[in-house]
Every structure is written in C-alpha cells, then in structure tokens.
Design a protein around this motif. Structure first.
Motif, PDB file in Angstrom:
ATOM      1  N   ARG A   5      -9.887  -0.107  -3.859  1.00  0.00           N
ATOM      2  CA  ARG A   5      -9.895  -1.358  -3.103  1.00  0.00           C
ATOM      3  C   ARG A   5      -9.436  -1.070  -1.681  1.00  0.00           C
ATOM      4  N   GLU A   6      -9.621  -2.057  -0.807  1.00  0.00           N
ATOM      5  CA  GLU A   6      -9.106  -1.922   0.549  1.00  0.00           C
ATOM      6  C   GLU A   6      -7.604  -2.151   0.571  1.00  0.00           C
ATOM      7  N   LEU A   7      -6.946  -1.576   1.591  1.00  0.00           N
ATOM      8  CA  LEU A   7      -5.532  -1.875   1.773  1.00  0.00           C
ATOM      9  C   LEU A   7      -5.367  -3.329   2.192  1.00  0.00           C
ATOM     10  N   GLU A   8      -4.143  -3.844   1.999  1.00  0.00           N
ATOM     11  CA  GLU A   8      -3.902  -5.255   2.291  1.00  0.00           C
ATOM     12  C   GLU A   8      -4.087  -5.585   3.773  1.00  0.00           C
ATOM     13  N   GLY A   9      -3.938  -4.618   4.653  1.00  0.00           N
ATOM     14  CA  GLY A   9      -4.096  -4.881   6.091  1.00  0.00           C
ATOM     15  C   GLY A   9      -3.760  -3.647   6.898  1.00  0.00           C
ATOM     16  N   THR A  10      -3.898  -3.764   8.171  1.00  0.00           N
ATOM     17  CA  THR A  10      -3.644  -2.626   9.058  1.00  0.00           C
ATOM     18  C   THR A  10      -2.179  -2.219   9.041  1.00  0.00           C
ATOM     19  N   ALA A  11      -1.279  -3.153   8.785  1.00  0.00           N
ATOM     20  CA  ALA A  11       0.144  -2.817   8.754  1.00  0.00           C
ATOM     21  C   ALA A  11       0.437  -1.845   7.614  1.00  0.00           C
ATOM     22  N   ILE A  12      -0.182  -2.084   6.440  1.00  0.00           N
ATOM     23  CA  ILE A  12       0.018  -1.172   5.306  1.00  0.00           C
ATOM     24  C   ILE A  12      -0.552   0.197   5.638  1.00  0.00           C
ATOM     25  N   ALA A  13      -1.777   0.200   6.198  1.00  0.00           N
ATOM     26  CA  ALA A  13      -2.382   1.480   6.585  1.00  0.00           C
ATOM     27  C   ALA A  13      -1.510   2.203   7.600  1.00  0.00           C
ATOM     28  N   GLY A  14      -0.988   1.452   8.570  1.00  0.00           N
ATOM     29  CA  GLY A  14      -0.122   2.063   9.588  1.00  0.00           C
ATOM     30  C   GLY A  14       1.132   2.658   8.984  1.00  0.00           C
ATOM     31  N   PHE A  15       1.685   1.983   7.990  1.00  0.00           N
ATOM     32  CA  PHE A  15       2.895   2.481   7.334  1.00  0.00           C
ATOM     33  C   PHE A  15       2.623   3.825   6.661  1.00  0.00           C
ATOM     34  N   HIS A  16       1.491   3.906   5.940  1.00  0.00           N
ATOM     35  CA  HIS A  16       1.154   5.165   5.276  1.00  0.00           C
ATOM     36  C   HIS A  16       0.903   6.270   6.293  1.00  0.00           C
ATOM     37  N   ILE A  17       0.154   5.932   7.348  1.00  0.00           N
ATOM     38  CA  ILE A  17      -0.193   6.944   8.352  1.00  0.00           C
ATOM     39  C   ILE A  17       1.043   7.441   9.082  1.00  0.00           C
ATOM     40  N   SER A  18       1.935   6.527   9.437  1.00  0.00           N
ATOM     41  CA  SER A  18       3.118   6.911  10.208  1.00  0.00           C
ATOM     42  C   SER A  18       4.065   7.783   9.403  1.00  0.00           C
ATOM     43  N   ASN A  19       3.982   7.717   8.070  1.00  0.00           N
ATOM     44  CA  ASN A  19       4.850   8.528   7.225  1.00  0.00           C
ATOM     45  C   ASN A  19       4.157   9.793   6.725  1.00  0.00           C
ATOM     46  N   SER A  20       2.997  10.098   7.276  1.00  0.00           N
ATOM     47  CA  SER A  20       2.249  11.288   6.855  1.00  0.00           C
ATOM     48  C   SER A  20       2.014  12.186   8.067  1.00  0.00           C
ATOM     49  N   PRO A  21       2.559  13.404   8.099  1.00  0.00           N
ATOM     50  CA  PRO A  21       2.397  14.298   9.254  1.00  0.00           C
ATOM     51  C   PRO A  21       0.948  14.653   9.537  1.00  0.00           C
ATOM     52  N   ASP A  22       0.133  14.760   8.485  1.00  0.00           N
ATOM     53  CA  ASP A  22      -1.273  15.082   8.727  1.00  0.00           C
ATOM     54  C   ASP A  22      -2.131  14.382   7.677  1.00  0.00           C
ATOM     55  N   LEU A  23      -3.430  14.573   7.800  1.00  0.00           N
ATOM     56  CA  LEU A  23      -4.378  13.865   6.943  1.00  0.00           C
ATOM     57  C   LEU A  23      -4.168  14.202   5.468  1.00  0.00           C
ATOM     58  N   TRP A  24      -3.873  15.470   5.169  1.00  0.00           N
ATOM     59  CA  TRP A  24      -3.740  15.867   3.774  1.00  0.00           C
ATOM     60  C   TRP A  24      -2.485  15.283   3.144  1.00  0.00           C
ATOM     61  N   ASP A  25      -1.417  15.123   3.939  1.00  0.00           N
ATOM     62  CA  ASP A  25      -0.238  14.440   3.414  1.00  0.00           C
ATOM     63  C   ASP A  25      -0.553  12.986   3.092  1.00  0.00           C
ATOM     64  N   LEU A  26      -1.367  12.366   3.937  1.00  0.00           N
ATOM     65  CA  LEU A  26      -1.762  10.975   3.700  1.00  0.00           C
ATOM     66  C   LEU A  26      -2.560  10.852   2.399  1.00  0.00           C
ATOM     67  N   ILE A  27      -3.525  11.776   2.207  1.00  0.00           N
ATOM     68  CA  ILE A  27      -4.323  11.751   0.984  1.00  0.00           C
ATOM     69  C   ILE A  27      -3.428  11.975  -0.245  1.00  0.00           C
ATOM     70  N   GLU A  28      -2.494  12.918  -0.111  1.00  0.00           N
ATOM     71  CA  GLU A  28      -1.587  13.201  -1.220  1.00  0.00           C
ATOM     72  C   GLU A  28      -0.732  11.988  -1.558  1.00  0.00           C
ATOM     73  N   THR A  29      -0.254  11.288  -0.526  1.00  0.00           N
ATOM     74  CA  THR A  29       0.584  10.104  -0.746  1.00  0.00           C
ATOM     75  C   THR A  29      -0.170   9.042  -1.529  1.00  0.00           C
TER      76      THR A  29
END
Length: 550
Positions: A5-29
């Motif tokens: 499903r889609e994320l609830e909004g850009t704020a949720i996406a931003g939270f995940h991105i800001s806590n991930s040093p790179d793309l692979w950390d984001l995917i892993e999270t």
C-alpha cells in the motif's frame, strides 16, 4: 511494493528517509517492519491455500507400489543419506568438525533434553504428562538425541533411525552412558515392530519420505499407541512447485540424487487421524523446512473406548498412588476402599461396588440443584474447577460425547488439593474424562476449543476479576454455562458485590467477592450471554444457581 500500500503521507515517508543513511538502509527498514512481515505471511498462506485446493498429490497406491516405494526410499537413504537437506534442517544444533564425535554427541543429547522438556510443557496443556514408566517411540534422524531427556523422567525410549550413521551413534551413546533400557532400530523395521507406546514422536523425519510412506509410517505409529496415548509429529503440507504421483515417481520422475523433500496435504493427515481413532488437539505452523514451504506440528490423542465396565471384587483396578505421577498399583476392591479412606475428599463420589468417597461437600444435593439435563448425549462439557471430578464423571454418566475436567488450584496444592482424588476416582471408574491442568486464566478457546456446556461451579466468588472470569466462560461456551456461586448483598436491588478482605468470609483467604443476584445477571449479559435464568435461589443460604445461555 514492500508494504502492499502507499504510505500515509509525505511526513511518514520523510521520517523513514531521514532515518536511513542510504537507499539500502531505507529498503531494509521497510522490509523488516512488522507490517511487511505480516503481509508476506498472509501472502504465503494464500499460496498454501491454492496449493491445498489444487489436489496435486496423489496418495492412492497399491500394496505392491507401497512396498516398491519403501525399497527405493530405504536404498536412497542408505546410499546418499538425506541429501543437502540433512545439513540445512538440523535442529539448530551446531556441529564442530574439529571436535570429537563424543563431544558432538553430548551436544546433540543436551539439545534433545531441551527438546523433550519443551515437548512435555506443550503436552501438559492438554492434561497429559510424561512419567516414570512411560514408553516414548520416536522416528527420524538422530532419534537418540532424546536419551538424556527420557532418562531424566525415567521413560523408556524406543528409537527408529533413518540413517546407519545415526544408528551407530545411538549404540555408541548407549555404551558410553551405560544405558540399557533404550532400544534403537533401523526405520526399515518400523512396520514389523510390535512394542506399544504412550507417546509417538516424530520431528524432522517424515519430510524425507514420499507421501504414501509418510502416511503409512504415521498409521503404524498411531497403531502402536496405547489407549489414551499421544501422537506429536511434524510433516510438511505445502512445498513450492511440488506434486507427487506414485506411478510417475516409480518411473523415475521426482527421484533426486541430491536428496528429496516431500509433503503430505493437511486433509490427508486429518483424515488419517480420524480413521485411526485419534482426537486432534492442535495444529501449529512449524519452521522445520525453512523457506521451502509450510510445515505443521500436529498434536493428537488416541480416543479411549467408551465401554465403561465397573470392576467386580475379583477384577483389579489401577490407581495412581503419587501426586503428579503416573506410576500405578494394582489393587482389589478392598484395596480401593483402603485407598479412598486414606486421603481427604471434597466430593462424594460413588465408585461402585459399595465404595464411596467421604467428601465434606454434599455433592449429590448440589447436583439436584444445578438442573443438568438427564441426557447429555452428543454434548461436550467443560468442568471448570473440577476438584475431585464428581460433576465431570456425572456428565460422562449422562452420556456426554466428551468431558474435559479443568483445574489447577485444587490439583497443584497439598492434602485435599493435591489432585490425587480426581486421579484415583478417574482410575476406579475407568473414566474417559480428559484431565486439563490449567488455571482459568490459561483457558483459551483457540487452544482448548469450545463446549456445549460449561460448568462453573463454586468458582466465581474466588475470582479477583469476576467479570473477566465470566468473559472467559462465554468465550468457551456454545450453549449454556451453569454458574453456582456464593451470593451476598441480596437486599440491594442494584447490581452490587461485597468484597471480603483477608479471610473474612468463612476463614478462607481465597474468597474475594460475593455478588448479588442482579450483579450475576448483569455481568453475564455484559460479557455476551443473551439470556440468564436463576434456576435455584434456595438450595443453600447465600448460594444460587444460574444458567447463562449463548
């Protein structure tokens, strides 16, 4: 893609991105989050369901085909072992090539000891306990791993090893440990073996056998169980890209030099249990085959015949003589009378042939007050707080199809509350009532099932959480819950309860609340009973009987 499903909004996406040093950390999270894991599990269940409905495993074989399958399978195990799966599916037991064989066997035996302890804990939920003198029959690779655990409880182990190396390891272990009572055999001898067992156990073995052989091994294991014995076994029910036809397999299709993994559809296992007189208790998803598919652990108990015959003076009866111990002693009826008189009782139970238990409770009078149907044919009954078991045995006498007696408070204590009364009466009556040693809080309809009648006699006023206890009874009940309880505050019109601190009621610190009539009715309706009837207000002062109907 990972969450479905889609994320609830850009704020949720931003939270995940800001806590991930790179793309692979984001995917892993995202991949490791609980929601993504749950979705993958749900998708796997859908795949398994489609497989079950496809019916692509053919279990129909002739006796000649079955014999040929056995020959091919045993020869394959002899020549190449269990293939690559042997190492992949070891039971989390590390092997060390630079350690001695003796060290590795000790490592295996300690893991097996823990495995049997976990199994005993699981069986205890169903009121079944391994005990000195029990016979455990096990089949699979490294069956000898249970030697320490069986020795701990004084049980006799009969093992059937799939591999010659494991059979040799079993012999070496017996010799090194000085153990003579266990016996180990090649699995090829299993069909012709004649010993009986209290427990048949197979984990990590049936997956290597073609489906008709797995079913035949299970049938033989079940047929060797004593009446009331348990079967616990693991078998895959779904493998990716798997199908089986005996004719094609015997022609060479599906035979693999690198080892084979097989599955048995769940409906075939359930049909087998039903055909062989087993009562299914629980089916649990099991991780024994890793990512290759889905496997299940089955718990089932052999149904005891219902032809109950009272013993005569010359026929011995078997009676347990120790708390939480299945050691039995053969006694004549004179011996039974002595045993009955040697212990305190709460219930008055007629054991036949002039022998009755001298209970302090006028149980027959209470029976007349609770208004049980005279004929319970086809009904299932759960007796919560069974104590010596009078009402459980009475429901059995009234032809209930299944009766489960549940208690822990009055079975795990001392003296009159040691559970010995129930076990003694159960043996003397040759009863088929099932014993379930769990607290009210541990009762769970998902584990223990639901029942037409639930008896909740003399328990409610002992509850710290009476509303929670009634909610539990509602979850376990399909038709009627019979409630017998102490009542108080009857002059109060509104629903009310009297609290008894310390031991202020009858000098008993286990008494907590005395509800009035209105409170019992209101609480029953609050937890979901549709109708509550007061069936007896006056059989004893300050005691009432209610029938709460679903």
């Amino acid at each position: 893609m990972f969450l479905g499903r889609e994320l609830e909004g850009t704020a949720i996406a931003g939270f995940h991105i800001s806590n991930s040093p790179d793309l692979w950390d984001l995917i892993e999270t995202i991949w490791q989050c609980q929601e993504a894991q749950n979705r993958r599990l749900a998708d796997a269940m859908q795949t398994a369901r489609r497989y079950q409905e496809a019916d692509i495993v053919n279990l129909d074989v002739s006796p000649e085909q079955l014999d040929r399958l056995y020959q091919i399978t045993f020869e394959a195990w002899r020549l190449r072992g269990l293939g690559s799966y042997r190492d992949e599916f070891r039971r989390n037991t590390a092997r060390f090539s630079d350690r001695s064989g003796r060290w590795n066997r000790a490592h295996i035996l300690e893991a097996g000891r823990s495995e049997l302890q976990q199994l005993a804990t699981a069986l205890f939920r169903f009121g079944w306990e391994t005990a000195p003198g029990s016979v455990i029959m096990t089949m699979g690779p490294e069956s000898f791993r249970l030697l320490y655990g069986a020795s701990d409880i004084g049980a006799r182990l009969i093992g059937f090893e799939m591999l010659a190396n494991d059979l040799a390891g079993a012999g070496q272990t017996q010799l090194a440990e000085g153990l003579s009572s266990p016996s180990f055999h090649p699995v090829a001898d299993f069909r012709d073996h004649t010993d009986t067992a209290d427990l048949f156990y197979s984990v990590g073995g049936l997956q290597y056998a073609p489906p008709p052989i797995a079913i035949d091994i299970l049938r033989n294991g079940i047929n060797r169980l004593k009446s009331g014995g348990m079967a616990v076994f693991q078998v895959p029910s779904f493998l990716h890209e798997y199908s089986f036809s005996a004719a094609e397999y015997l022609a060479g299709k599906g035979q693999a030099l690198s080892g084979e993994l097989h599955a048995v559809p769940q409906h075939a296992v359930l049909n087998l249990l039903d055909d062989e007189g087993m009562r299914l208790l629980e089916v649990i998803p099991d991780a024994s085959i890793g990512i290759h598919g889905l496997s299940y652990l089955y718990y089932a108990r052999k149904i005891i015949g219902h032809d109950v015959q009272q013993s005569t003076g010359s026929v011995p009866v078997k009676l347990p003589i120790k708390k939480d111990n299945d050691v039995e002693q053969t006694l004549t009826d004179n011996g039974l009378e002595q045993m009955v008189q040697s212990r305190p009782w709460f219930h008055r139970i007629d054991l036949g042939n002039g022998v009755s238990t001298p209970g302090s409770d006028d149980t027959p009078h209470k029976l007349s007050a609770i208004a049980l149907p005279s004929d319970l044919s086809g009904k299932t009954v759960l007796d919560v707080g069974a104590w010596d078991g009078f009402f459980s045995f009475e429901c059995e006498r009234r032809r209930a199809s299944r009766v489960v007696a549940s208690d822990s408070y009055c079975w795990d204590g001392d003296g009159i509350q040691d559970g010995g009364g129930f076990r003694m009466a159960h043996a003397a009556l040759n009863s088929q009532v099932e014993r379930l040693n769990v607290s009210v809080e541990q009762l769970d309809p998902a584990i223990h099932g639901t029942f037409d009648y639930v008896l909740f006699l003399g328990v409610l006023y002992h509850a710290r959480d009476p509303l929670g206890y009634l909610a539990k009874m509602r979850s376990l009940c399909r038709e009627v819950t019979v409630i017998e309880t102490w009542v108080d505050g009857l002059e109060i019109e509104r629903p009310a309860m009297i609290f008894y601190p310390g031991a202020t009621l009858n000098n008993d610190a286990s008494n907590y609340f005395g509800p009035n009539e209105a409170a019992v009715i209101a609480m029953c309706r609050e937890v979901g009973f549709s109708e509550v009837e007061v069936v007896n207000r006056h059989y004893y002062p300050n005691r009432m009987v209610f029938h709460a109907r679903v």
